[in-house]
Design a protein around this motif. Structure first.
Motif, PDB file in Angstrom:
ATOM      1  N   GLU A   1      12.353   5.890  -4.617  1.00 33.67           N
ATOM      2  CA  GLU A   1      11.131   6.567  -5.074  1.00 33.67           C
ATOM      3  C   GLU A   1       9.948   5.594  -5.093  1.00 33.67           C
ATOM      4  OE1 GLU A   1      11.963   8.257  -8.851  1.00 33.67           O
ATOM      5  OE2 GLU A   1      13.418   9.717  -8.087  1.00 33.67           O
ATOM      6  N   PHE A   2      10.022   4.588  -4.239  1.00 30.33           N
ATOM      7  CA  PHE A   2       8.969   3.568  -4.218  1.00 30.33           C
ATOM      8  C   PHE A   2       7.593   4.197  -4.018  1.00 30.33           C
ATOM      9  CE2 PHE A   2       6.153   0.588  -2.172  1.00 30.33           C
ATOM     10  CZ  PHE A   2       6.381  -0.609  -2.829  1.00 30.33           C
ATOM     11  N   ALA A   3       7.455   5.024  -3.006  1.00 27.78           N
ATOM     12  CA  ALA A   3       6.134   5.590  -2.678  1.00 27.78           C
ATOM     13  C   ALA A   3       5.605   6.453  -3.823  1.00 27.78           C
ATOM     14  CB  ALA A   3       6.229   6.412  -1.395  1.00 27.78           C
ATOM     15  N   GLN A   4       6.462   7.276  -4.426  1.00 29.86           N
ATOM     16  CA  GLN A   4       6.013   8.148  -5.504  1.00 29.86           C
ATOM     17  C   GLN A   4       5.551   7.337  -6.720  1.00 29.86           C
ATOM     18  OE1 GLN A   4       8.678   8.368  -3.710  1.00 29.86           O
ATOM     19  NE2 GLN A   4       9.274  10.485  -3.225  1.00 29.86           N
ATOM     20  N   LYS A   5       6.308   6.308  -7.114  1.00 33.08           N
ATOM     21  CA  LYS A   5       5.922   5.497  -8.267  1.00 33.08           C
ATOM     22  C   LYS A   5       4.645   4.706  -7.978  1.00 33.08           C
ATOM     23  CE  LYS A   5      10.622   4.987 -10.085  1.00 33.08           C
ATOM     24  NZ  LYS A   5      11.727   4.053 -10.429  1.00 33.08           N
ATOM     25  N   LEU A   6       4.555   4.192  -6.763  1.00 35.10           N
ATOM     26  CA  LEU A   6       3.356   3.436  -6.401  1.00 35.10           C
ATOM     27  C   LEU A   6       2.130   4.335  -6.403  1.00 35.10           C
ATOM     28  CD1 LEU A   6       2.216   0.714  -5.444  1.00 35.10           C
ATOM     29  CD2 LEU A   6       2.700   1.421  -3.111  1.00 35.10           C
ATOM     30  N   ASP A   7       2.245   5.520  -5.835  1.00 34.20           N
ATOM     31  CA  ASP A   7       1.113   6.456  -5.808  1.00 34.20           C
ATOM     32  C   ASP A   7       0.697   6.858  -7.217  1.00 34.20           C
ATOM     33  OD1 ASP A   7       1.086   6.331  -3.077  1.00 34.20           O
ATOM     34  OD2 ASP A   7       2.245   8.178  -2.771  1.00 34.20           O
TER      35      ASP A   7
ATOM     36  N   ALA B   1       4.354   3.817 -17.233  1.00 36.55           N
ATOM     37  CA  ALA B   1       4.218   3.884 -15.761  1.00 36.55           C
ATOM     38  C   ALA B   1       5.066   2.772 -15.162  1.00 36.55           C
ATOM     39  CB  ALA B   1       2.760   3.748 -15.345  1.00 36.55           C
ATOM     40  N   SER B   2       6.338   3.049 -14.993  1.00 35.04           N
ATOM     41  CA  SER B   2       7.269   2.026 -14.530  1.00 35.04           C
ATOM     42  C   SER B   2       7.008   1.663 -13.076  1.00 35.04           C
ATOM     43  CB  SER B   2       8.714   2.521 -14.685  1.00 35.04           C
ATOM     44  OG  SER B   2       9.008   2.737 -16.052  1.00 35.04           O
ATOM     45  N   LEU B   3       7.209   0.385 -12.760  1.00 33.88           N
ATOM     46  CA  LEU B   3       7.140  -0.076 -11.381  1.00 33.88           C
ATOM     47  C   LEU B   3       8.424   0.306 -10.648  1.00 33.88           C
ATOM     48  CD1 LEU B   3       5.733  -3.665 -11.965  1.00 33.88           C
ATOM     49  CD2 LEU B   3       4.515  -1.782 -10.867  1.00 33.88           C
ATOM     50  N   PRO B   4       8.389   0.354  -9.321  1.00 31.67           N
ATOM     51  CA  PRO B   4       9.635   0.594  -8.568  1.00 31.67           C
ATOM     52  C   PRO B   4      10.654  -0.518  -8.830  1.00 31.67           C
ATOM     53  CG  PRO B   4       7.708   0.878  -7.164  1.00 31.67           C
ATOM     54  CD  PRO B   4       7.215   0.281  -8.436  1.00 31.67           C
ATOM     55  N   ALA B   5      11.918  -0.200  -8.619  1.00 29.40           N
ATOM     56  CA  ALA B   5      12.964  -1.189  -8.793  1.00 29.40           C
ATOM     57  C   ALA B   5      12.781  -2.356  -7.817  1.00 29.40           C
ATOM     58  CB  ALA B   5      14.331  -0.536  -8.580  1.00 29.40           C
TER      59      ALA B   5
END
Length: 518
Positions: free
Chosen positions: A299-305, A435-439
């Motif tokens: 879910e990198f893109a979703q969390k970053l966005d 707002a957690s960062l990606p793993a």
């Protein structure tokens, strides 16, 4: 028996000698020497009247040439050529026509006149010019010095002559272009001599006209180098931060070839060499880049966005915090670079007894660049709850605070989420949003950049005697940093926090986490 060889003159002499014998058969000799009887009798008659000179070829020049160019016109042609050394037959004919000269020869005839007068054939001069690089520095042939204009600066001439002996081929070729231009030689001659294109010739002269000799011989870098393209660099690291699976690549880590292909798909094509150079210039070897720069969060893109959306819409009564822990690290003699006298080598014992440990928990508010910190005994959920309460108390005038941290287990525990929900349900003080960062995306955590700068400034090359000394140094570092950014939000001066890896702002292209600096 070796092959015999004879010239035409020797064959004629032999024919006449055989034909002069009393019992000679002229027809048989004609067949033997493969000539016609008419030619044979003509040669014999010429020998009787002219003697030995009859064996040589006679001139075929006509006795009269009514259309021959007059000497006066030839002199005019040579005069125009002397004034304009680079002009050819067509331009000289046009110049004569403009002056009203009568009976102007054809351009081809003018070219023949120039060649006959050794004006159009520069091979002797070119041979001498080709030997110029072998001459001593500062020396030119005397016949060339007389052709140079007095307006040419002596310093420029000296620089050009020195570059004729340069190790770099490009410098020698540029010097040849400028020197032949000063001497008035044709472009095509030099281009043929050294294999130079006309476009390169014109570019050299244009650079010289715009910036002089220094600009001509200066090392040039293309202004459109892809390595210096900031948009490409940001897109590269934005891609590198994402897991390869997002782009349909069945790998857990990136390869240069895959990065190059994905960049082309995203509208910024770059070769593999360019990708390697950008990553290397950012301070990473490829092995470190594979370990540090890539997140495997699906879910990198979703969390970053989501984080980018929060920051782009952050109101004046809201605050966004990047939070993390530094340590625990042992208090002992730390290695690092230091200024030493000649012959001295700083030594740090490999095995040392620890004088204690220090664990730091800190948060940076991105809009004001202020640090809030305290010291912890452990890394656990209780310390995160403590940080949340400290920020709620310090920023109680805000409507909402956002807490951003990495995906460590104590950052996403059920107890922490329950405390946050309980606080928000009571509607006392600011609302808390996590707002957690990606793993595996520590490189996006802005506080990591601050930690790296702090470690380089006060931890590396240190020899503190107790944990209290370390804490005092850290407190002073953050106090000075906060005061600096309260007075001047923009970076200024040679402050110690200039050693931070990147600016204290969130960006998907950031490399905040430096594996060498803890």
């Amino acid at each position: 028996m070796p092959w015999s060889f004879r010239t035409v003159v020797e064959a004629r002499q032999e024919f006449v000698a055989l034909a002069s014998s009393p019992r000679a058969n002229i027809r048989a000799l004609c067949r033997q020497f493969d000539v016609s009887p008419k030619t044979a009798y003509k040669l014999l008659a010429r020998v009787r009247t002219m003697g030995a000179s009859a064996y040589l070829d006679l001139s075929r020049r006509p006795r009269r040439s009514p259309s021959k160019t007059s000497p006066a016109i030839e002199e005019e042609i040579l005069s125009v050529r002397l004034s304009h050394p680079l002009w050819g037959g067509r331009r000289i004919a046009g110049e004569l026509r403009r002056h009203g000269t009568e009976k102007i020869p054809a351009p081809s005839t003018i070219t023949s006149i120039l060649s006959r007068c050794c004006v159009a054939n520069p091979m002797d001069s070119m041979g001498e010019f080709a030997a110029l690089p072998a001459e001593p520095v500062g020396e030119l042939p005397a016949r060339w010095k007389g052709k140079l204009s007095p307006a040419i600066d002596e310093a420029d001439l000296r620089i050009v002559t020195e570059h004729l002996l340069s190790v770099r081929v490009l410098d020698r070729r540029r010097a040849m272009v400028l020197l032949t231009h000063w001497l008035g030689l044709q472009q095509s001659w030099l281009c043929r001599l050294i294999g130079l294109s006309p476009a390169t010739w014109r570019r050299c002269l244009r650079v010289y006209a715009e910036g002089g000799v220094d600009a001509l011989f200066a090392r040039r870098r293309s202004p459109t180098r892809k390595v210096d393209n900031e948009e490409l660099r940001k897109l590269l690291f934005d891609t590198l931060h994402r897991p390869p699976g997002e782009f349909g690549i069945n790998r857990t880590t990136w390869k240069v070839a895959d990065l190059s292909r994905v960049l082309a798909q995203r509208g910024q094509p770059a070769s593999e060499d360019i990708v390697r150079e950008i990553i290397k210039s950012s301070g990473y070897r490829w092995r470190k880049a594979r370990i540090v720069l890539t997140s495997n969060d699906p879910e990198f893109a979703q969390k970053l966005d989501r984080i980018k959306s929060i920051l782009s819409n952050l109101a004046a009564d809201e605050a966004f915090f990047s939070i993390d822990e530094f340590g625990p690290f042992a208090v002992k003699h730390q290695p690092g670079k230091s200024l030493t006298a000649p012959g001295e080598w700083p030594l740090v014992q490999q095995w040392q007894k620890s004088r204690g440990t220090v664990t730091l928990t800190a948060a940076i508010e991105l809009s004001s660049n202020q640090i809030t910190h305290f010291y912890s005994e452990k890394k656990n959920t209780a310390e995160m709850i403590r940080m949340m309460k400290l920020l709620l108390e310090k920023y109680q005038d805000r409507k909402c605070i956002y807490l951003s941290w990495d995906a460590a287990s104590w950052h996403i525990s059920k107890e922490l989420n329950r405390i946050v929900e309980d606080h928000n349900s009571r509607i006392v003080g600011p609302t808390v949003v996590i707002a957690s960062l990606p793993a595996r995306a520590q490189f996006l955590n802005v506080i990591e950049s601050v930690f790296s700068g702090m470690a380089r400034a006060i931890i590396h090359n240190s020899n503190y005697q107790s944990p209290d000394e370390v804490k005092a140094a850290i407190d002073r570092y953050f106090e000075e940093r906060n005061e600096h950014f309260r007075i001047s939000p923009r970076r200024a001066g040679n402050k110690i926090w200039r050693k931070e890896r990147v600016a204290a702002e969130f960006s998907p292209a950031n490399n905040c986490k430096d594996p060498r600096l803890g």
